[in-house]
Design a protein around this motif. Structure first.
Motif, PDB file in Angstrom:
ATOM      1  N   ASP A 152       0.824  -1.202   0.000  1.00  0.00           N
ATOM      2  CA  ASP A 152       0.000   0.000   0.000  1.00  0.00           C
ATOM      3  C   ASP A 152       0.862   1.257   0.000  1.00  0.00           C
ATOM      4  O   ASP A 152       1.973   1.253   0.537  1.00  0.00           O
ATOM      5  CB  ASP A 152      -0.902   0.029   1.243  1.00  0.00           C
ATOM      6  N   PRO A 153       0.353   2.354  -0.587  1.00  0.00           N
ATOM      7  CA  PRO A 153       1.120   3.600  -0.588  1.00  0.00           C
ATOM      8  C   PRO A 153       1.520   4.074   0.803  1.00  0.00           C
ATOM      9  O   PRO A 153       2.587   4.663   0.979  1.00  0.00           O
ATOM     10  CB  PRO A 153       0.163   4.595  -1.259  1.00  0.00           C
ATOM     11  N   ASP A 154       0.670   3.841   1.805  1.00  0.00           N
ATOM     12  CA  ASP A 154       0.958   4.315   3.159  1.00  0.00           C
ATOM     13  C   ASP A 154       1.711   3.286   3.996  1.00  0.00           C
ATOM     14  O   ASP A 154       1.771   3.391   5.225  1.00  0.00           O
ATOM     15  CB  ASP A 154      -0.315   4.740   3.870  1.00  0.00           C
ATOM     16  N   ARG A 155       2.317   2.305   3.346  1.00  0.00           N
ATOM     17  CA  ARG A 155       3.041   1.268   4.089  1.00  0.00           C
ATOM     18  C   ARG A 155       4.172   1.869   4.905  1.00  0.00           C
ATOM     19  O   ARG A 155       4.441   1.432   6.029  1.00  0.00           O
ATOM     20  CB  ARG A 155       3.590   0.233   3.102  1.00  0.00           C
ATOM     21  N   TRP A 156       4.902   2.838   4.343  1.00  0.00           N
ATOM     22  CA  TRP A 156       6.019   3.489   5.025  1.00  0.00           C
ATOM     23  C   TRP A 156       5.830   4.997   4.982  1.00  0.00           C
ATOM     24  O   TRP A 156       5.271   5.538   4.024  1.00  0.00           O
ATOM     25  CB  TRP A 156       7.357   3.168   4.345  1.00  0.00           C
ATOM     26  N   SER A 157       6.337   5.686   5.980  1.00  0.00           N
ATOM     27  CA  SER A 157       6.413   7.142   5.914  1.00  0.00           C
ATOM     28  C   SER A 157       7.559   7.539   5.000  1.00  0.00           C
ATOM     29  O   SER A 157       8.460   6.735   4.701  1.00  0.00           O
ATOM     30  CB  SER A 157       6.643   7.726   7.310  1.00  0.00           C
ATOM     31  N   ARG A 211       8.038  15.303  -0.242  1.00  0.00           N
ATOM     32  CA  ARG A 211       6.792  14.927   0.416  1.00  0.00           C
ATOM     33  C   ARG A 211       6.615  15.488   1.819  1.00  0.00           C
ATOM     34  O   ARG A 211       5.695  15.085   2.538  1.00  0.00           O
ATOM     35  CB  ARG A 211       6.657  13.396   0.426  1.00  0.00           C
ATOM     36  N   ARG A 243       3.716   0.725  -6.059  1.00  0.00           N
ATOM     37  CA  ARG A 243       3.396   1.480  -4.852  1.00  0.00           C
ATOM     38  C   ARG A 243       3.491   2.987  -5.081  1.00  0.00           C
ATOM     39  O   ARG A 243       2.612   3.740  -4.658  1.00  0.00           O
ATOM     40  CB  ARG A 243       4.335   1.058  -3.717  1.00  0.00           C
ATOM     41  N   PHE A 277       0.492   6.726  -5.614  1.00  0.00           N
ATOM     42  CA  PHE A 277       0.380   8.029  -4.968  1.00  0.00           C
ATOM     43  C   PHE A 277      -0.380   9.019  -5.854  1.00  0.00           C
ATOM     44  O   PHE A 277      -0.821  10.056  -5.388  1.00  0.00           O
ATOM     45  CB  PHE A 277       1.767   8.591  -4.646  1.00  0.00           C
TER      46      PHE A 277
END
Length: 207
Positions: free
Chosen positions: A57-62, A108, A154, A158
């Motif tokens: 998922d895109p939000d897997r890592w900061s 980001r 991934r 975004f």
């Protein structure tokens, strides 16, 4: 004896991976000693990190965690492949390097670009001799990237807005570092773009 370090950068779907491969093939055909590699990846440890950061998922890592992961992968890649190849006098052609981290993660959040640059100076300490930035309309590039339907989507997930930001960032980087960065128009057939790249590479490489 020192080699020459060439990198390819650009937004998703710009064709930079194809152009990196075509340049490597062209230079090998001329009898040059070429090592083709990629980031994240290029060494066994870095390839393991690649799977962590490009899948899921895109939000897997900061963005902060990604900076650490990419820097760790790059350090391993540098130690095990890039530096030894350059020391042996080879031409190293890499699909992405630190400029991608400067764009994908550095854009980001406030202050993240400085974090990327500070870690790069501390742990990597090397810039390419020549960087090709393959320029592409962000909407076209994003659609092309999403159309690949691969497992490493991934960052494509975004959305197109990030691609717009990154294109602006890459063009600003080229303006700030004209001695290293060359912008190549990515429109046209892969062969037409490759001819533009090859002309610059042959002009810049030692005889």
């Amino acid at each position: 004896m020192t080699g020459h370090f060439i990198t390819f950068e650009g937004i998703d779907g710009s064709g930079k991976s194809t152009q990196a491969r075509l340049l490597a093939e062209a230079l090998k055909a001329e009898g040059r000693d070429v090592v083709a590699t990629r980031e994240p990846g290029g060494s066994p440890g870095a390839e393991e990190i690649r799977r962590l950061v490009l899948e899921g998922d895109p939000d897997r890592w900061s963005a902060e965690t990604e900076i650490l992961l990419f820097t760790a992968a790059r350090r391993d890649h540098l130690e095990r492949l890039i530096d030894p190849s350059l020391a042996a006098g080879k031409i190293v052609i890499c699909d992405r390097f630190a400029d991608s981290t400067r764009m994908y993660q550095g854009l980001r959040g406030p202050g993240l670009r400085k974090v990327v640059d500070d870690l790069h100076r501390l742990m990597i300490g090397r810039e390419p001799d020549l960087t090709f930035i393959i320029d592409m309309d962000p909407t076209t590039g994003h659609a092309r990237a999403k159309g690949r339907n691969g497992t490493e989507e991934r960052f494509e997930d975004f959305g197109a807005d990030l691609q717009v930001q990154m294109r602006e960032g890459f063009l600003a980087l080229a303006k700030a570092e004209p001695g290293r960065c060359v912008v190549i128009d990515g429109d046209g057939t892969p062969e037409a773009v490759a001819a533009r790249v090859a002309d610059v590479a042959r002009d810049r490489l030692p005889a």
